[in-house]
Design an enzyme around this catalytic site. Structure first.
Site, PDB file in Angstrom:
ATOM      1  N   SER A 292       0.849  -1.202   0.000  1.00  0.00           N
ATOM      2  CA  SER A 292       0.000   0.000   0.000  1.00  0.00           C
ATOM      3  C   SER A 292       0.875   1.239   0.000  1.00  0.00           C
ATOM      4  CB  SER A 292      -0.875  -0.008   1.268  1.00  0.00           C
ATOM      5  OG  SER A 292      -1.599   1.200   1.408  1.00  0.00           O
ATOM      6  N   HIS A 294      -0.828   3.949   0.940  1.00  0.00           N
ATOM      7  CA  HIS A 294      -1.746   4.748   1.757  1.00  0.00           C
ATOM      8  C   HIS A 294      -2.737   5.514   0.847  1.00  0.00           C
ATOM      9  CE1 HIS A 294      -1.627   6.078   6.159  1.00  0.00           C
ATOM     10  NE2 HIS A 294      -2.638   6.801   5.705  1.00  0.00           N
ATOM     11  N   GLY A 326      -5.398   0.210  -3.110  1.00  0.00           N
ATOM     12  CA  GLY A 326      -5.141   1.304  -4.046  1.00  0.00           C
ATOM     13  C   GLY A 326      -6.091   1.209  -5.215  1.00  0.00           C
ATOM     14  N   VAL A 328      -9.138   0.167  -5.700  1.00  0.00           N
ATOM     15  CA  VAL A 328     -10.114  -0.901  -5.969  1.00  0.00           C
ATOM     16  C   VAL A 328     -11.488  -0.233  -6.072  1.00  0.00           C
ATOM     17  CG1 VAL A 328     -11.317  -2.903  -4.985  1.00  0.00           C
ATOM     18  CG2 VAL A 328      -8.819  -2.744  -4.833  1.00  0.00           C
TER      19      VAL A 328
HETATM   20  C1  LIG Z   1      -9.776   9.789   4.174  1.00  0.00           C
HETATM   21  C2  LIG Z   1      -8.760   8.699   4.295  1.00  0.00           C
HETATM   22  C3  LIG Z   1      -8.178   8.429   5.532  1.00  0.00           C
HETATM   23  C4  LIG Z   1      -7.225   7.417   5.653  1.00  0.00           C
HETATM   24  N1  LIG Z   1      -6.684   7.163   6.886  1.00  0.00           N
HETATM   25  C5  LIG Z   1      -5.767   6.168   7.006  1.00  0.00           C
HETATM   26  C6  LIG Z   1      -5.183   5.880   8.274  1.00  0.00           C
HETATM   27  O1  LIG Z   1      -5.470   6.525   9.286  1.00  0.00           O
HETATM   28  N2  LIG Z   1      -4.274   4.874   8.330  1.00  0.00           N
HETATM   29  C7  LIG Z   1      -3.933   4.136   7.228  1.00  0.00           C
HETATM   30  O2  LIG Z   1      -3.122   3.219   7.319  1.00  0.00           O
HETATM   31  N3  LIG Z   1      -4.471   4.404   6.024  1.00  0.00           N
HETATM   32  C8  LIG Z   1      -5.375   5.388   5.893  1.00  0.00           C
HETATM   33  N4  LIG Z   1      -5.905   5.646   4.669  1.00  0.00           N
HETATM   34  C9  LIG Z   1      -5.508   4.807   3.517  1.00  0.00           C
HETATM   35  C10 LIG Z   1      -6.375   3.555   3.397  1.00  0.00           C
HETATM   36  O3  LIG Z   1      -6.200   2.669   4.460  1.00  0.00           O
HETATM   37  C11 LIG Z   1      -6.050   2.810   2.104  1.00  0.00           C
HETATM   38  O4  LIG Z   1      -4.688   2.457   2.107  1.00  0.00           O
HETATM   39  C12 LIG Z   1      -6.376   3.607   0.847  1.00  0.00           C
HETATM   40  O5  LIG Z   1      -7.510   4.417   1.062  1.00  0.00           O
HETATM   41  C13 LIG Z   1      -6.612   2.661  -0.329  1.00  0.00           C
HETATM   42  O6  LIG Z   1      -6.828   3.371  -1.508  1.00  0.00           O
HETATM   43  P1  LIG Z   1      -8.308   3.707  -2.081  1.00  0.00           P
HETATM   44  O7  LIG Z   1      -8.890   4.735  -1.167  1.00  0.00           O
HETATM   45  O8  LIG Z   1      -8.022   4.257  -3.417  1.00  0.00           O
HETATM   46  O9  LIG Z   1      -9.105   2.433  -2.093  1.00  0.00           O
HETATM   47  C14 LIG Z   1      -6.842   6.665   4.519  1.00  0.00           C
HETATM   48  C15 LIG Z   1      -7.435   6.945   3.283  1.00  0.00           C
HETATM   49  C16 LIG Z   1      -8.375   7.943   3.156  1.00  0.00           C
HETATM   50  C17 LIG Z   1      -8.995   8.211   1.816  1.00  0.00           C
END
Ligand SMILES: Cc1cc2nc3c(=O)[nH]c(=O)nc-3n(C[C@H](O)[C@H](O)[C@H](O)COP(=O)(O)O)c2cc1C
Length: 397
Positions: A292, A294, A326, A328
């Site tokens: 990931s 993130h 990422g 999906v």
């Molecule tokens: C608003 C928001 C907040 C997020 N907060 C965290 C978090 O606190 N910790 C973390 O590991 N990932 C966080 N993420 C990332 C998600 O866990 C994930 O890796 C990511 O959203 C995957 O991509 P996608 O949104 O395109 O599906 C966050 C993503 C978004 C959009």
């Protein structure tokens, strides 16, 4: 040109005007930044969710989500990181937004071979992890920042109930976040919901805080009965956004090992983008890897996760479960990631939208929609089981 509506030469106003034309059933809300106040006022008057008892549709979920989330999220017809580029906090990718766009664009570019001469009508979609049997290899990603990312339209409690409850409703599980700016007390509130409403059935991911702060949170999630604990090691660079006194830091192998030894819960290393980080996490005792970046929110210009996944899978497939996230957005995305070597996938932004659109019902519907789509995509590519998806379903692989 109104500067507020321009991102890197991208004209949001134009994009959203076009999106309104394209997005039948998912019409886009008023777009001008200056209209944000009016949109916010409209939220108060908007129904909290689709009519109770009636058949909930994704179009309705997205309509309500748009009213609640605008302008943080425009709930675009295609969630691809273009309109929200650079909007962190918010829903976008960091900086140029390119890492989010790479996740999306690289995955979209992969084409699938269609095979319809076989007898696979009901492919095996079950996936086992953390002692649970899931209805599909798709789980809800941890997404935090109900206030600073999402605009404060839901309480922490309602949000966790929606994500975890909606995922369980669809036969899978949700991950719970530890927001960077959140004090321990907020984390505690999430753990209370996880324990009281779901008997702990969820995975909790903690920010790479100081060791003692992480261990405090591990104790709380043990008390809640969580399935596993993880660290989003890729949040190491976000110190600037942490509250004063709330350090986040990169973790060494020794530090990760110390955390692994501090609990009997399995350790999930989230934020793996290279083979060498994967090796280090496994050496430290990781039970699960999450490939990931993130959602493109932490380091500008990383590759998309589908570009780095095959090398990591080549080394660790069969040794430790490999999850990936990422962009999906539909069943074909899950299938592509499985063909590239993942065991299962996570989904982020679409569930944030679904939770705001119709709470747990919205999340459950979003997950079930993808599950049905995945089932159809498996039949259409001659894929009998999610456990051994052939690379040959990808054109040119
Ligand atoms: C608003 C928001 C907040 C997020 N907060 C965290 C978090 O606190 N910790 C973390 O590991 N990932 C966080 N993420 C990332 C998600 O866990 C994930 O890796 C990511 O959203 C995957 O991509 P996608 O949104 O395109 O599906 C966050 C993503 C978004 C959009």
């Amino acid at each position: 040109m109104d500067k507020d509506n321009m991102i890197e030469g991208f004209d949001r106003r134009e994009f959203l005007k076009n999106a309104m034309a394209i997005g039948a059933g998912v019409a886009v809300a008023p777009l001008l930044v200056s209209e944000a106040k009016a949109a916010t006022a409209a939220v108060a008057a908007a129904p909290a969710a689709a009519p109770a008892g009636g058949k909930l549709t994704m179009a309705e979920v997205l309509r309500v989500a748009r009213e609640k989330l605008y302008p943080r999220c425009r709930v675009c017809p295609e969630c691809n990181g273009v309109a929200c580029a650079g909007e962190v906090p918010g829903f976008g990718g960091f900086g140029s937004g390119q890492a989010f766009k790479n996740n999306y664009d690289d995955l979209q570019r992969i084409r699938l071979n269609m095979r319809c001469v076989h007898d696979i009508t009901h492919p095996d979609m079950e996936f086992k992890i953390f002692g649970e049997t899931l209805s599909m290899p798709l789980m809800g990603a941890n997404t935090g920042g109900v206030t600073y990312n999402m605009g404060g339209k839901m309480t922490e409690e309602a949000y966790i109930e929606s994500i975890v409850g909606g995922c369980i409703g669809a036969g899978t599980i949700g991950f719970v976040a530890d927001g960077i700016g959140d004090p321990l007390e907020t984390f505690q509130r999430r753990m209370v919901v996880l324990k009281n409403k779901f008997g702990g059935k969820g995975v909790v991911i903690i920010k790479p805080r100081t060791q003692s702060e992480i261990i405090k949170r591990i104790r709380l999630m043990e008390e809640a009965g969580a399935l596993a604990f993880g660290i989003d090691i890729d949040s190491a660079g976000r110190a600037a956004r942490a509250l004063p006194g709330q350090t986040v830091e990169p973790k060494t192998i020794a530090q990760m090992r110390e955390l692994v030894k501090s609990t009997s819960l399995p350790f999930v290393a989230k934020g793996i983008m290279t083979v060498d980080d994967a090796e280090k996490a496994v050496e430290a005792g990781a039970s699960v890897l999450v490939v990931s970046n993130h959602g493109g929110r932490v380091l500008d210009y990383t590759p998309g996760t589908c570009e780095v996944l095959p090398a990591i899978a080549a080394k660790f497939k069969g040794k430790v479960p490999i999850l990936v996230d990422g962009a999906v957005r539909r069943g074909a995305d899950v299938l592509k990631y499985l063909a590239l070597g993942a065991d299962a996938t996570l989904i982020g932004r679409p569930l944030v939208r679904a939770a705001h659109g119709a709470e747990a019902r919205g999340v459950e519907l979003a997950m079930n929609t993808i599950r049905q789509d995945l089932q159809a995509m498996m039949a259409m590519t001659g894929t009998a089981s999610v456990k051994n998806v052939s690379k040959s379903i990808i054109v040119g692989a």
